[in-house]
Design a protein around this motif. Structure first.
Motif, PDB file in Angstrom:
ATOM      1  N   GLY A   6      27.595  32.558  -7.436  1.00 18.32           N
ATOM      2  CA  GLY A   6      27.154  31.185  -7.323  1.00 18.32           C
ATOM      3  C   GLY A   6      27.499  30.570  -5.985  1.00 18.32           C
ATOM      4  O   GLY A   6      28.429  31.005  -5.294  1.00 18.32           O
ATOM      5  N   SER A  39      23.624  29.322  -9.576  1.00 20.26           N
ATOM      6  CA  SER A  39      24.414  30.488  -9.986  1.00 20.26           C
ATOM      7  C   SER A  39      23.589  31.354 -10.919  1.00 20.26           C
ATOM      8  O   SER A  39      22.609  30.912 -11.520  1.00 20.26           O
ATOM      9  N   ILE A  94      30.213  30.685 -13.870  1.00 19.97           N
ATOM     10  CA  ILE A  94      30.914  31.801 -13.227  1.00 19.97           C
ATOM     11  C   ILE A  94      32.424  31.656 -13.412  1.00 19.97           C
ATOM     12  O   ILE A  94      33.109  32.618 -13.773  1.00 19.97           O
ATOM     13  N   SER A 118      30.980  21.974  -7.561  1.00 22.18           N
ATOM     14  CA  SER A 118      31.124  23.183  -8.382  1.00 22.18           C
ATOM     15  C   SER A 118      31.981  22.948  -9.619  1.00 22.18           C
ATOM     16  O   SER A 118      32.323  23.890 -10.321  1.00 22.18           O
ATOM     17  N   ALA A 135      27.912  26.237 -11.082  1.00 22.40           N
ATOM     18  CA  ALA A 135      28.932  27.247 -10.795  1.00 22.40           C
ATOM     19  C   ALA A 135      29.921  27.450 -11.937  1.00 22.40           C
ATOM     20  O   ALA A 135      30.628  28.462 -11.972  1.00 22.40           O
TER      21      ALA A 135
END
Length: 322
Positions: free
Chosen positions: A192, A178, A121, A141, A118
């Protein structure tokens, strides 16, 4: 600041894999690179929202990284990367990254302490001095997670990442996936999902994160939004939005701005974790040395349990990257 320089500014928040790294060894398909930074960061007025009793809080840091790659066969190579950091408040180096892997036409797979899927992102908007909270709500994440396996694949305009955390303790595993798709007109779209357990006897958390960015000549704009639960047993859900912009004047000067608002439930009540505007002016003497002035306007309510003193922060910085 052209697109290349904007890209460097954006990726500065990511792993410093060597935009300025020096190649110290290269022979028979094997190479070694060394890089890092020495960065003075002096904070005035506030230090993480806490009022400074004296004149200045010194949050300077030094990072050193070593990365290498070796060719195994045609279309297949191995790589490794290590980075550590030392601050003025700690005499010891602390490990940030340590991973090794294989890459080829299939993409790359790596093992060790590294960023989860993640993070690519959250990095879309994590381009200024104080941004970057979007990835921090749950470990699955977040960046710099040990016991991680990460896959990354580039398919023309599409970049896909997947990660798994194999926890040492019971019920501490996590995973994430993601993707970012870059359109020809300079528009990027990212999405994601991450989830993980919080340990034996606790619940689990999950996070959805979406991002968009746009590059046009000397302008970069980005925004990310995340939502999810820190722990499904106590209902501590969260939300976060982060907006950022970078504009380069073409003579070494650039201006950056950001807005961040995050919240999380505490004892059933939603509380702001952050609420601020940031404006930063940056001057690059060359690709290795830049100076900046950043001001954070802290809007968080002083009654929030995350507020501390809710002070603004003025930061002066000088960074040498190598």
């Amino acid at each position: 600041m052209n697109k290349t320089l904007i890209t460097l500014a954006v990726s500065a928040a990511a792993v410093a894999t060597g935009a300025n790294a020096a190649n110290v060894y290269s022979s028979e398909g094997t190479e070694l690179n060394i890089g890092g930074r020495a960065e003075f960061r002096g904070d005035f007025i506030g230090n993480g929202g806490e009022e400074i009793d004296g004149t200045m809080a010194d949050n300077s840091r030094f990072r050193l990284n070593v990365g290498g790659e070796t060719q195994i066969a045609n279309g297949l190579s191995g790589f490794g990367f290590y980075e550590a950091e030392q601050t003025t408040s700690d005499n010891e180096f602390k490990q940030r990254y340590l991973f090794a892997g294989l890459k080829g036409d299939f993409g790359a797979i790596s093992f060790g302490r590294q960023d989860t899927a993640a993070v690519q992102i959250s990095q879309m908007s994590d381009v200024t001095t104080f941004t970057g909270a979007q990835k921090t709500f749950i470990g699955a994440s977040d960046e710099q997670q040990k016991n991680s396996i990460v896959y990354s694949g580039d398919f023309d305009a599409l970049t896909v990442k997947a990660s798994a955390i194999l926890g040492e303790e019971k019920d501490t595993n996590g995973y994430g996936i993601s993707a970012i798709y870059n359109l020809p007109m300079g528009l990027g779209l990212g999405l994601g999902y991450s989830a993980g357990d919080n340990g034996e006897g606790n619940g689990s958390g999950d996070a959805i994160i979406a991002g968009v960015n746009y590059t046009y000549e000397s302008l970069y704009l980005a925004g990310t939004y995340t939502t999810g639960e820190v722990d499904d047993k106590d209902g501590s859900d969260f939300n976060g939005v982060e907006l950022s912009a970078v504009y380069g004047f073409g003579n070494g000067f650039s201006i950056m701005g950001a807005y961040q608002l995050t919240d999380q439930k505490v004892n059933g009540k939603k509380e702001d974790k952050s609420d601020f505007f940031e404006i930063t002016g940056d001057y690059a003497f060359n690709k290795n040395l830049n100076a900046y002035v950043a001001y954070l306007i802290n809007n968080i309510d002083k009654d929030s349990p995350y507020a501390v003193d809710a002070e603004d922060t003025l930061r002066l910085g000088l960074k040498y990257s190598f």
